[in-house]
Design a protein around this motif. Sequence first.
Motif, PDB file in Angstrom:
ATOM      1  N   LEU A 186      -5.462  85.370 -27.930  1.00 56.63           N
ATOM      2  CA  LEU A 186      -6.354  84.532 -28.722  1.00 56.63           C
ATOM      3  C   LEU A 186      -6.272  83.112 -28.172  1.00 56.63           C
ATOM      4  O   LEU A 186      -5.187  82.519 -28.089  1.00 56.63           O
ATOM      5  CB  LEU A 186      -5.951  84.541 -30.197  1.00 56.63           C
ATOM      6  N   ASP A 187      -7.433  82.560 -27.779  1.00 56.44           N
ATOM      7  CA  ASP A 187      -7.494  81.239 -27.161  1.00 56.44           C
ATOM      8  C   ASP A 187      -8.338  80.340 -28.065  1.00 56.44           C
ATOM      9  O   ASP A 187      -9.516  80.627 -28.300  1.00 56.44           O
ATOM     10  CB  ASP A 187      -8.122  81.361 -25.772  1.00 56.44           C
ATOM     11  N   GLY A 188      -7.751  79.261 -28.597  1.00 57.52           N
ATOM     12  CA  GLY A 188      -8.484  78.393 -29.501  1.00 57.52           C
ATOM     13  C   GLY A 188      -7.996  76.964 -29.434  1.00 57.52           C
ATOM     14  O   GLY A 188      -6.919  76.681 -28.913  1.00 57.52           O
ATOM     15  N   GLY A 189      -8.804  76.048 -29.967  1.00 59.64           N
ATOM     16  CA  GLY A 189      -8.393  74.652 -29.986  1.00 59.64           C
ATOM     17  C   GLY A 189      -9.541  73.739 -30.372  1.00 59.64           C
ATOM     18  O   GLY A 189     -10.601  74.184 -30.817  1.00 59.64           O
ATOM     19  N   ILE A 190      -9.311  72.438 -30.197  1.00 60.23           N
ATOM     20  CA  ILE A 190     -10.315  71.430 -30.534  1.00 60.23           C
ATOM     21  C   ILE A 190     -10.489  70.473 -29.367  1.00 60.23           C
ATOM     22  O   ILE A 190      -9.571  70.253 -28.573  1.00 60.23           O
ATOM     23  CB  ILE A 190      -9.929  70.638 -31.798  1.00 60.23           C
ATOM     24  N   LEU A 191     -11.698  69.914 -29.262  1.00 62.89           N
ATOM     25  CA  LEU A 191     -12.000  68.878 -28.283  1.00 62.89           C
ATOM     26  C   LEU A 191     -11.773  67.518 -28.937  1.00 62.89           C
ATOM     27  O   LEU A 191     -12.351  67.212 -29.979  1.00 62.89           O
ATOM     28  CB  LEU A 191     -13.450  69.012 -27.810  1.00 62.89           C
ATOM     29  N   LEU A 192     -10.897  66.695 -28.335  1.00 63.39           N
ATOM     30  CA  LEU A 192     -10.551  65.399 -28.926  1.00 63.39           C
ATOM     31  C   LEU A 192     -11.635  64.352 -28.696  1.00 63.39           C
ATOM     32  O   LEU A 192     -11.695  63.357 -29.428  1.00 63.39           O
ATOM     33  CB  LEU A 192      -9.219  64.914 -28.367  1.00 63.39           C
ATOM     34  N   ASN A 193     -12.500  64.540 -27.677  1.00 61.63           N
ATOM     35  CA  ASN A 193     -13.587  63.579 -27.449  1.00 61.63           C
ATOM     36  C   ASN A 193     -14.485  63.505 -28.688  1.00 61.63           C
ATOM     37  O   ASN A 193     -14.984  64.526 -29.173  1.00 61.63           O
ATOM     38  CB  ASN A 193     -14.423  64.008 -26.247  1.00 61.63           C
ATOM     39  N   ARG A 194     -14.676  62.283 -29.194  1.00 62.52           N
ATOM     40  CA  ARG A 194     -15.534  61.998 -30.353  1.00 62.52           C
ATOM     41  C   ARG A 194     -15.016  62.617 -31.661  1.00 62.52           C
ATOM     42  O   ARG A 194     -15.669  62.494 -32.692  1.00 62.52           O
ATOM     43  CB  ARG A 194     -16.971  62.477 -30.111  1.00 62.52           C
ATOM     44  N   ASP A 195     -13.872  63.291 -31.642  1.00 59.61           N
ATOM     45  CA  ASP A 195     -13.310  63.870 -32.875  1.00 59.61           C
ATOM     46  C   ASP A 195     -12.496  62.783 -33.579  1.00 59.61           C
ATOM     47  O   ASP A 195     -11.461  62.349 -33.075  1.00 59.61           O
ATOM     48  CB  ASP A 195     -12.433  65.071 -32.542  1.00 59.61           C
ATOM     49  N   ILE A 196     -12.984  62.326 -34.740  1.00 62.11           N
ATOM     50  CA  ILE A 196     -12.330  61.213 -35.436  1.00 62.11           C
ATOM     51  C   ILE A 196     -11.405  61.683 -36.546  1.00 62.11           C
ATOM     52  O   ILE A 196     -10.814  60.864 -37.244  1.00 62.11           O
ATOM     53  CB  ILE A 196     -13.382  60.252 -36.014  1.00 62.11           C
ATOM     54  N   ARG A 197     -11.302  62.998 -36.746  1.00 61.46           N
ATOM     55  CA  ARG A 197     -10.490  63.487 -37.863  1.00 61.46           C
ATOM     56  C   ARG A 197      -9.020  63.101 -37.708  1.00 61.46           C
ATOM     57  O   ARG A 197      -8.368  62.666 -38.651  1.00 61.46           O
ATOM     58  CB  ARG A 197     -10.619  65.012 -37.977  1.00 61.46           C
ATOM     59  N   ILE A 198      -8.486  63.271 -36.500  1.00 57.02           N
ATOM     60  CA  ILE A 198      -7.055  63.016 -36.290  1.00 57.02           C
ATOM     61  C   ILE A 198      -6.752  61.526 -36.432  1.00 57.02           C
ATOM     62  O   ILE A 198      -5.828  61.122 -37.159  1.00 57.02           O
ATOM     63  CB  ILE A 198      -6.617  63.538 -34.912  1.00 57.02           C
ATOM     64  N   VAL A 199      -7.540  60.660 -35.753  1.00 55.70           N
ATOM     65  CA  VAL A 199      -7.227  59.221 -35.785  1.00 55.70           C
ATOM     66  C   VAL A 199      -7.424  58.647 -37.185  1.00 55.70           C
ATOM     67  O   VAL A 199      -6.669  57.765 -37.624  1.00 55.70           O
ATOM     68  CB  VAL A 199      -8.081  58.468 -34.745  1.00 55.70           C
ATOM     69  N   ASP A 200      -8.447  59.125 -37.916  1.00 54.67           N
ATOM     70  CA  ASP A 200      -8.643  58.626 -39.279  1.00 54.67           C
ATOM     71  C   ASP A 200      -7.551  59.115 -40.206  1.00 54.67           C
ATOM     72  O   ASP A 200      -7.126  58.391 -41.125  1.00 54.67           O
ATOM     73  CB  ASP A 200     -10.005  59.076 -39.803  1.00 54.67           C
ATOM     74  N   HIS A 201      -7.061  60.348 -39.988  1.00 52.23           N
ATOM     75  CA  HIS A 201      -5.955  60.858 -40.817  1.00 52.23           C
ATOM     76  C   HIS A 201      -4.686  60.036 -40.589  1.00 52.23           C
ATOM     77  O   HIS A 201      -3.989  59.666 -41.544  1.00 52.23           O
ATOM     78  CB  HIS A 201      -5.697  62.323 -40.472  1.00 52.23           C
ATOM     79  N   ILE A 202      -4.405  59.715 -39.325  1.00 48.20           N
ATOM     80  CA  ILE A 202      -3.210  58.901 -39.027  1.00 48.20           C
ATOM     81  C   ILE A 202      -3.367  57.504 -39.615  1.00 48.20           C
ATOM     82  O   ILE A 202      -2.436  56.945 -40.195  1.00 48.20           O
ATOM     83  CB  ILE A 202      -2.976  58.838 -37.505  1.00 48.20           C
ATOM     84  N   ARG A 203      -4.589  56.922 -39.481  1.00 48.47           N
ATOM     85  CA  ARG A 203      -4.821  55.577 -40.043  1.00 48.47           C
ATOM     86  C   ARG A 203      -4.613  55.571 -41.554  1.00 48.47           C
ATOM     87  O   ARG A 203      -3.955  54.680 -42.104  1.00 48.47           O
ATOM     88  CB  ARG A 203      -6.238  55.130 -39.710  1.00 48.47           C
ATOM     89  N   ASP A 204      -5.159  56.565 -42.248  1.00 51.13           N
ATOM     90  CA  ASP A 204      -4.992  56.628 -43.699  1.00 51.13           C
ATOM     91  C   ASP A 204      -3.544  56.868 -44.080  1.00 51.13           C
ATOM     92  O   ASP A 204      -3.102  56.470 -45.169  1.00 51.13           O
ATOM     93  CB  ASP A 204      -5.863  57.757 -44.278  1.00 51.13           C
ATOM     94  N   LEU A 205      -2.780  57.497 -43.170  1.00 53.29           N
ATOM     95  CA  LEU A 205      -1.381  57.802 -43.465  1.00 53.29           C
ATOM     96  C   LEU A 205      -0.498  56.565 -43.366  1.00 53.29           C
ATOM     97  O   LEU A 205       0.337  56.309 -44.234  1.00 53.29           O
ATOM     98  CB  LEU A 205      -0.877  58.886 -42.502  1.00 53.29           C
ATOM     99  N   VAL A 206      -0.666  55.764 -42.299  1.00 53.61           N
ATOM    100  CA  VAL A 206       0.244  54.636 -42.051  1.00 53.61           C
ATOM    101  C   VAL A 206      -0.332  53.287 -42.464  1.00 53.61           C
ATOM    102  O   VAL A 206       0.416  52.318 -42.617  1.00 53.61           O
ATOM    103  CB  VAL A 206       0.657  54.589 -40.565  1.00 53.61           C
ATOM    104  N   TYR A 207      -1.668  53.190 -42.630  1.00 50.93           N
ATOM    105  CA  TYR A 207      -2.278  51.914 -42.986  1.00 50.93           C
ATOM    106  C   TYR A 207      -3.074  52.057 -44.280  1.00 50.93           C
ATOM    107  O   TYR A 207      -4.235  51.641 -44.367  1.00 50.93           O
ATOM    108  CB  TYR A 207      -3.191  51.416 -41.863  1.00 50.93           C
ATOM    109  N   ASP A 208      -2.466  52.662 -45.266  1.00 49.85           N
ATOM    110  CA  ASP A 208      -3.106  52.837 -46.556  1.00 49.85           C
ATOM    111  C   ASP A 208      -3.288  51.464 -47.219  1.00 49.85           C
ATOM    112  O   ASP A 208      -2.738  50.447 -46.781  1.00 49.85           O
ATOM    113  CB  ASP A 208      -2.273  53.777 -47.431  1.00 49.85           C
TER     114      ASP A 208
END
Length: 714
Positions: free
Chosen positions: A213-235
């Motif tokens: 099984l081969d799966g994953g996400i493309l990080l280009n233009r994907d803002i979910r990760i960076v926004d999640h980290i921002r909301d986590l540390v810069y609440d």
Amino acid sequence: MPLFPQLSGMNWQQLRAKVRYRILILTLLPILLTLVSLVFITIYWNISYTGKQLFMKVKADLTVARNTLIAVQEKQEQQLELVKDSWAFQNDFRRIETQSDPVRKRLDALLEQKKQELQLDFLRLISISEAAADPDLRVMLPKIDNRAAISGLMVLEPQRLARLEPKLEQQAIIELVDTPRSQKPTKTVEKRGMLSRSLLPIYGDDGNLGWYLDGGILLNRDIRIVDHIRDLVYDKGALPERSIGTVTIFLDNTRISTNVPLHMLAQDTQIKGRALGSLASEEVRQKVLIQGEVWVDRAFVYNDWFISAYAPLKDMRGERIGMIYTGFSESPFIHNYLLNIIELGTILMLVLLVSGLLVYRGAYSLLQPIERIHHVVKAVQSGRNLRIGSLGLEQDNELSNLAEQFDRMLDLLQRRNAQIQAAAEQLEVKVEERTRSLQEKTDELQRNVALLNETRQQLVTNEKLTALGELTAGIAHEINNPTAVILGNMELLKYELGDKADDVEEEIEIVIQQVGRISTIIRSLLQYSRPGEFNAPLEMHQLTPIIEEMLILVRHSVRKQDVTLIQELNASYPIEVNRPQLLQVLINLVVNAAHAMDGMEGKGRIWIRTYDWLQAGEPIGVKIEVEDEGKGIPEEQLGRIFDPFYTTRKDGTGLGLSLSYGIIKRIGGTIEVSSTLGKGTLFTIGLYHKAKEDQFNPPYEGLQFTSEFGKKGR
């Protein structure tokens, strides 16, 4: 002839002006110097310590971002496991035969559905031959261990992205932006894509590996990760007003996923577009991408200065392919800093103004007695018999004493030479009295200096304990949440494994027990720094089972250090202790003993002895000895080993022995240490049958140290 010819030619107005303004200047000068020094000290502390705190915060934020990226990959692996273990997948997978089989088409449709549900950018089922033919997967195949999935970052060219999912080729395209302080881009568009990719082996009923099984996400233009980290540390509330926190993932030095704003209004912290395609500054690129180091400093981010932290990202081959960044804008901190300086300067000017008015009034009231003294002097010069008398001041006032002495001098002059000797004797007596008084004040000053030194030492200790309280509160906050997540996931793991959980029941229970132990350690740290807020329950225990449990918990550390443990467990008298806390003390002593033998030739030995503590032939408790044959402790360091934050190990924290000492003292126990360089160290703990629960004393009080080392039982 005038009695005071030196005063006769002086203009009284000049004298009055000189005295008034001299008093004003001499009084205001120390106040001015003190306040100016306070301003400069405050500025220095703001620059030095506030700057350090900002860099420490952004470095911690970077650690959270890196761990979050790792957590994303682990989540992908779990998602692939859930797909593989689902009933629909397993039902069709057992009947798959060929690529053109209708069952395979149903599986592909199922994977497309799962891809949408799990928010993956691609998810496919490939055979062994397809995986072996794929040059990208050939990098991952050797890293697969047993039946577990493997994840990592990967950079692919457009045609390879299209092979995974046609739409990824277009999604990956990012136009590059010429950015100030960065290297000029050599191309106008970034077409490559950075993937977070996971690969899961699938075995058939015959136990043979046949599919992946081969799966994953493309990080280009994907803002979910960076926004999640921002909301986590810069609440909200984590940064000053008008300051924004940002997170970015770079492909090489190009921002492919970011919440760095294109522009920000002066009174608006909302993002107005994202700076995708902009480049990192050249100095950051050189240090992070070229040299592979972590950047924690000020950095120019797109169009403004930020307190920034960058770390390199590596692909499955271990090559640097990009960076991850966290940071927050610097200007609000500078604004607050300048505002504080302005407020402090305003307060300084107000204090100087009020002080000047008070000193001026004081100088004016002081000049009135001086003017009266001057009037009497002029009258005596003209031959009149006048005395100054009372000035209406307190008896011990200097001017009042001066007037009294002047009147007495005039009386003495009238008695002429007959009373000169008596006056001289009287003066000698007064000088002797003043000398004795000065000697008494000198002695009192020396006592005050000694008391000040003692107080300063106590303040240093209190500052350490205060710092420890803040540190442990932060540690408790940061660790309690991960331990709760671990416990919850272990319960979920047992539920998902079902009957298969019996095979790893012991390992799961050990993990749960150790997570509980982490919570206990954090609670103990808080108890040490704020003992009044905690009350660990005390119970009667036999010592030997506690020792045996401790030996199980330290077996891996001792085995790693190649150390032999020798047990002489003879204690039989029960003691009242808190079991987890005593375990913590014993583990710390044994692990320290093992570390003390680093670099020794051959196996080192550690003795663990227990025996009943007798007094007048009657048992009153037990004693525990932990003895090693390591390097020993120098005599100049022996008196500081229980100080908070004092350590001689590069990777040590300096809290272990302080915490151990606090735990033992709070239940009324004793702890002693003796050491000889080159031979080893012996720690002896005494625990009473009935805990006394003494109030915790600072680590400087009640310790017993000896530099001679008595080897027992060797």
